[in-house]
Design an enzyme around this catalytic site. Structure first.
Site, PDB file in Angstrom:
ATOM      1  N   ASN A 172     -30.261 -13.275  53.875  1.00 37.31           N
ATOM      2  CA  ASN A 172     -28.804 -13.261  54.121  1.00 37.31           C
ATOM      3  C   ASN A 172     -28.387 -14.101  55.322  1.00 37.31           C
ATOM      4  O   ASN A 172     -27.257 -14.579  55.381  1.00 37.31           O
ATOM      5  CB  ASN A 172     -28.289 -11.819  54.229  1.00 37.31           C
ATOM      6  CG  ASN A 172     -28.835 -11.094  55.437  1.00 37.31           C
ATOM      7  OD1 ASN A 172     -29.912 -11.411  55.926  1.00 37.31           O
ATOM      8  ND2 ASN A 172     -28.092 -10.131  55.914  1.00 37.31           N
ATOM      9  N   GLY A 248     -35.301  -6.636  57.087  1.00 38.78           N
ATOM     10  CA  GLY A 248     -35.123  -6.387  55.658  1.00 38.78           C
ATOM     11  C   GLY A 248     -34.775  -4.933  55.426  1.00 38.78           C
ATOM     12  O   GLY A 248     -34.183  -4.281  56.298  1.00 38.78           O
ATOM     13  N   SER A 249     -35.175  -4.410  54.280  1.00 43.40           N
ATOM     14  CA  SER A 249     -34.779  -3.041  53.932  1.00 43.40           C
ATOM     15  C   SER A 249     -35.628  -2.013  54.676  1.00 43.40           C
ATOM     16  O   SER A 249     -36.777  -2.280  55.064  1.00 43.40           O
ATOM     17  CB  SER A 249     -34.929  -2.819  52.429  1.00 43.40           C
ATOM     18  OG  SER A 249     -36.306  -2.770  52.095  1.00 43.40           O
ATOM     19  N   VAL A 252     -38.992  -1.307  52.778  1.00 42.03           N
ATOM     20  CA  VAL A 252     -40.101  -2.237  53.040  1.00 42.03           C
ATOM     21  C   VAL A 252     -40.578  -2.088  54.488  1.00 42.03           C
ATOM     22  O   VAL A 252     -41.778  -2.142  54.767  1.00 42.03           O
ATOM     23  CB  VAL A 252     -39.691  -3.696  52.717  1.00 42.03           C
ATOM     24  CG1 VAL A 252     -40.789  -4.670  53.115  1.00 42.03           C
ATOM     25  CG2 VAL A 252     -39.364  -3.837  51.236  1.00 42.03           C
ATOM     26  N   GLY A 253     -39.646  -1.859  55.401  1.00 43.53           N
ATOM     27  CA  GLY A 253     -40.009  -1.682  56.809  1.00 43.53           C
ATOM     28  C   GLY A 253     -40.981  -0.524  57.000  1.00 43.53           C
ATOM     29  O   GLY A 253     -41.944  -0.608  57.769  1.00 43.53           O
ATOM     30  N   GLU A 270     -36.060  -4.711  62.043  1.00 42.51           N
ATOM     31  CA  GLU A 270     -34.598  -4.659  61.935  1.00 42.51           C
ATOM     32  C   GLU A 270     -34.295  -4.327  60.485  1.00 42.51           C
ATOM     33  O   GLU A 270     -34.506  -5.159  59.605  1.00 42.51           O
ATOM     34  CB  GLU A 270     -33.971  -6.010  62.299  1.00 42.51           C
ATOM     35  CG  GLU A 270     -34.009  -6.338  63.758  1.00 42.51           C
ATOM     36  CD  GLU A 270     -33.322  -5.298  64.596  1.00 42.51           C
ATOM     37  OE1 GLU A 270     -32.442  -4.578  64.083  1.00 42.51           O
ATOM     38  OE2 GLU A 270     -33.689  -5.181  65.776  1.00 42.51           O
ATOM     39  N   CYS A 304     -26.502  -7.084  57.165  1.00 45.52           N
ATOM     40  CA  CYS A 304     -26.978  -5.783  57.655  1.00 45.52           C
ATOM     41  C   CYS A 304     -25.856  -5.080  58.392  1.00 45.52           C
ATOM     42  O   CYS A 304     -25.811  -3.861  58.462  1.00 45.52           O
ATOM     43  CB  CYS A 304     -28.130  -5.964  58.640  1.00 45.52           C
ATOM     44  SG  CYS A 304     -29.477  -6.900  57.983  1.00 45.52           S
ATOM     45  N   GLU A 484     -33.566  -7.459  68.887  1.00 49.00           N
ATOM     46  CA  GLU A 484     -33.585  -8.920  68.891  1.00 49.00           C
ATOM     47  C   GLU A 484     -32.388  -9.385  69.705  1.00 49.00           C
ATOM     48  O   GLU A 484     -31.487  -8.599  70.004  1.00 49.00           O
ATOM     49  CB  GLU A 484     -33.521  -9.433  67.456  1.00 49.00           C
ATOM     50  CG  GLU A 484     -34.726  -8.945  66.669  1.00 49.00           C
ATOM     51  CD  GLU A 484     -34.949  -9.670  65.376  1.00 49.00           C
ATOM     52  OE1 GLU A 484     -33.969  -9.891  64.653  1.00 49.00           O
ATOM     53  OE2 GLU A 484     -36.106 -10.007  65.086  1.00 49.00           O
TER      54      GLU A 484
HETATM   55  C1  UN1 Z   1     -27.663  -9.503  59.558  1.00 51.77           C
HETATM   56  O1  UN1 Z   1     -26.800  -9.169  58.762  1.00 51.77           O
HETATM   57  O2  UN1 Z   1     -28.856  -9.201  59.355  1.00 51.77           O
HETATM   58  O3  UN1 Z   1     -23.595  -9.749  63.662  1.00 51.77           O
HETATM   59  C2  UN1 Z   1     -27.413 -10.310  60.754  1.00 51.77           C
HETATM   60  C3  UN1 Z   1     -23.543 -10.421  62.628  1.00 51.77           C
HETATM   61  C4  UN1 Z   1     -24.348 -11.692  62.547  1.00 51.77           C
HETATM   62  C5  UN1 Z   1     -25.770 -11.382  62.248  1.00 51.77           C
HETATM   63  C6  UN1 Z   1     -25.971 -10.485  61.078  1.00 51.77           C
HETATM   64  N1  UN1 Z   1     -24.250 -12.407  63.802  1.00 51.77           N
HETATM   65  O4  UN1 Z   1     -22.865 -10.063  61.682  1.00 51.77           O
END
Ligand code: UN1
Length: 514
Positions: A172, A248-249, A252-253, A270, A304, A484
C-alpha cells in the site's frame, strides 16, 4: 544465470516514463541483477487496466534468499566500518535522485497498485523526506554519556549495528515503507535483504536502484522478489539474518513472531488498524467532513491508518451523515493516472472479493448500508478491480465490521452520547494505530489525547498523514512496541553497547567501593 551490473540504473528507470512499457526486472544480489535460480517469473499488472503489464519479476525461492543473505553478510564486514556520516551521504544522494525522478516513479507506482497520482507522488515524497531525515541522523546516532559512581572512570553508551536485516514490506506504500526500513538500517551500519510485496515489486526495486546509483557498495542492499511463503519465510528463518522488520497484517505478524521466538530474533512489527475519527457536537462539521472523506476513501481505504470507523455524537449525526453520503457517492473512480479521478481501484480482485465479503457480513449483522456495497463496473471500470465507496450506519461496537480490519473503502458509523462513550467505543478493538477527534473544546481534545489507546492521535485532522520525523506505530495487536519514523526507528535497527573506561590504574568495584 547471466548477471548484469545494477548501477547505474538511470536508463532502465527512465524507460518507466513510458506508461505502456513492460520491464523484465531481476533480483538484486551482491550488486548484480540476477534471475531466480529456477528462472521462474511472475507478472505485475495494473489493477485499473489489467491488460497493462507493468513488469515481470523473478519468482524466487529459499536458494535465492541464501545467495542474498550471503551477499549481505559479506558486505556487512566492510559496511559496518564505514562511518555513519559517510553512510548517510549515500542516502542523501539517493534522495536527490528520487527527487529528480519523482514524477516517473509516481507514475510507475500508480500503474502497479492503482492509487491516484497525487498520492503516489506523496508516497515517493515520503521516501525523500525519510532519506533527508535519516541522512541527518548520520551525524547524530546519539548515545548517552553519564557520570560514573567511581572516580577516574568514564561511562557512556554507543549504538552498534545488528548485522543483516530482513525487511518484508507491503503493497500500500510501495516506496515509503521500504524507505522507512532501508534507510535507518543503513545509517545504523546494517546490511539488508528486502522482499517487496508481489503486488508492488517495482517501486521498492527502483528505490534500491537509486541507492546503487548513489554509490551504495554492492551487497549492502539485496532485493529478492517472490511470495511470502517462498521468500519471506526463508528470510525470517535464516540464521544469519539478525533482525526482521515487517509491515502487514496482524495475522502474518503473529506467524513471523512465532518463527522468530525460538532464536529470540529481533523483530519490529507494524500491523493492522481499525482507526476511528470521533466527531463531537461542537466540531467544525465542514472540516470533519473533509477529514473523514480523505481518511476513509483516500488510497481507496487501503492504509493501515485509514479511517474505518466514524464515531459521531447524537447532536451532529443528522447534520453530518447525509452530506457525507452525498460526497462519497460523488467521488470519481477510475485510473489513477487521470487527474480527474479521486479514487483508484483496490489492489487486486482477491482484495476486492475480501472487501465485498465484509460488506455481506455487515448486512447480515444488521448494519444499514447507506451507499456503495458493490463492485464498480460502469464503463471502463469493468476491466479493473474497483469498489464503490461504502458507508454503513447503525453499526454497534461488537459487530465484526466495527472490529476487524477490512482494508478497503468501507466506513462504519457508530453513534454515541458523550466523549467518554466515544473514547470507550474507539478503544474497543484489538488494534491501536491511529485515531482522531474533531472538537473545538480544548478540554475534550486533551482528555482524548490522554485516554485513547493508539500510537497516533490527531486533533482536528484525519487519521492519515503521519510525518517521518515522529514515531509511527501502534499499541495492542498493531505491533510489538517498536516504532518506525522519528528518532525511535534507530532503536529498532541498532543495539546498545555500554562502555566503561577506567583510567584510575587500579581495580575499582562498583556498588562496593563507597
Ligand atoms: C500505512 O498505511 O501503512 O500516515 C502507512 C499515513 C502515511 C503512512 C501510512 N504517511 O497515512
Amino acid at each position: 544465470m547471466n548477471p548484469q551490473t545494477v548501477a547505474p540504473a538511470g536508463a532502465a528507470t527512465r524507460g518507466q516514463a513510458d506508461e505502456t512499457a513492460t520491464r523484465a526486472y531481476l533480483n538484486i544480489i551482491g550488486g548484480k541483477a540476477v534471475p531466480a535460480r529456477s528462472s521462474k517469473t511472475f507478472e505485475n499488472r495494473n489493477p485499473a487496466r489489467p491488460d497493462d503489464l507493468v513488469g515481470t519479476f523473478p519468482l524466487s525461492a529459499a536458494e535465492d534468499v541464501s545467495d542474498a543473505v550471503a551477499a549481505a553478510a559479506k558486505a556487512y564486514e566492510s559496511w559496518r566500518l564505514v562511518t555513519a556520516p559517510r553512510r548517510a551521504e549515500i542516502i542523501v544522494r539517493a534522495a536527490e535522485i528520487l527527487r529528480d525522478r519523482k514524477e516517473q516513479l509516481a507514475r510507475t507506482m500508480t500503474r502497479e497498485m492503482g492509487k491516484v497520482l497525487a498520492e503516489t507522488r506523496g508516497d515517493v515524497q515520503e521516501a525523500i523526506d525519510m532519506a533527508y531525515y535519516i541522512g541527518a541522523e548520520g551525524r547524530r546516532l546519539f548515545g548517552v554519556t553519564v557520570p560514573s559512581e567511581l572516580p577516574n572512570k568514564m561511562a557512556m553508551s554507543i549504538r552498534q549495528p545488528l548485522g543483516v536485516c530482513g525487511l518484508i514490506t507491503p503493497w500500500n506504500f510501495p516506496m515509503a515503507i521500504p524507505s522507512w526500513k532501508i534507510f535507518p538500517a543503513l545509517v545504523g551500519g546494517n546490511t539488508v535483504v528486502i522482499k517487496p510485496a508481489t503486488d508492488t515489486p517495482a517501486s521498492a526495486h527502483l528505490l534500491v536502484e537509486a541507492l546503487a546509483e548513489a554509490g551504495l557498495p554492492d551487497g549492502v542492499v539485496n532485493v529478492v522478489h517472490g511470495s511470502g511463503g517462498a521468500v519471506g519465510v526463508p528470510i525470517v528463518m535464516h540464521p544469519d539474518v539478525k533482525m526482521i522488520s515487517f509491515t502487514g497484517s496482524s495475522e502474518v505478524g503473529k506467524d513471523i513472531a512465532a518463527r522468530c521466538a525460538p532464536s529470540l530474533k529481533r523483530l519490529s512489527l507494524e500491523l493492522g488498524g481499525k482507526n476511528a475519527q470521533i466527531v463531537m457536537d461542537d466540531a467544525d462539521l465542514d472540516l470533519a467532513l473533509e477529514g473523514v472523506l480523505w481518511g476513509a476513501f483516500g488510497t481507496t481505504g487501503q492504509r493501515c491508518t485509514a479511517t474505518s470507523r466514524l464515531i459521531v455524537t447524537k447532536g451532529v449525526r443528522e447534520a453530518l451523515l447525509p452530506r457525507l453520503v452525498d460526497r462519497a457517492m460523488k467521488l470519481r473512480l477510475g485510473d489513477g493516472l487521470d487527474a480527474a479521478v479521486d479514487v483508484g481501484p483496490v489492489v487486486n480482485t482477491k482484495a476486492r472479493d475480501g472487501i465485498h465479503a465484509y460488506v455481506e457480513i455487515g448486512k447480515k449483522e444488521g448494519a444499514k448500508l447507506l451507499c456503495g456495497g458493490s463492485f464498480a463496473e460502469e464503463g471502463s471500470l469493468k476491466a479493473g478491480s474497483f469498489y464503490h465507496p461504502t458507508i454503513f450506519d447503525q453499526v454497534t461496537p461488537k459487530m465484526r465490521i466495527a472490529r476487524e480490519e477490512i482494508f478497503g473503502p468501507v466506513l462504519a458509523v457508530l453513534t454515541v452520547s458523550s466523549l467518554d462513550e466515544a473514547v470507550r467505543v474507539l478503544n474497543d478493538t484489538p488494534y491501536g494505530l491511529s485515531s482522531s477527534i474533531y472538537t473545538r473544546d480544548v478540554n475534550a481534545a486533551m482528555r482524548a489525547v490522554r485516554d485513547i489507546e493508539a500510537g497516533i492521535t490527531y486533533v482536528n485532522g484525519p487519521t492519515i498523514g503521519a510525518e517521518v520525523q515522529l514515531p509511527f506505530g501502534g499499541v495492542k495487536e498493531t505491533g510489538n512496541g517498536h516504532r518506525e519514523g522519528g528518532p525511535t526507528v534507530i532503536d529498532a535497527f541498532t543495539e546498545w553497547k555500554s562502555v566503561y573506561i577506567d583510567y584510575s590504574g587500579k581495580l575499582q568495584k562498583a556498588q562496593i567501593d563507597r
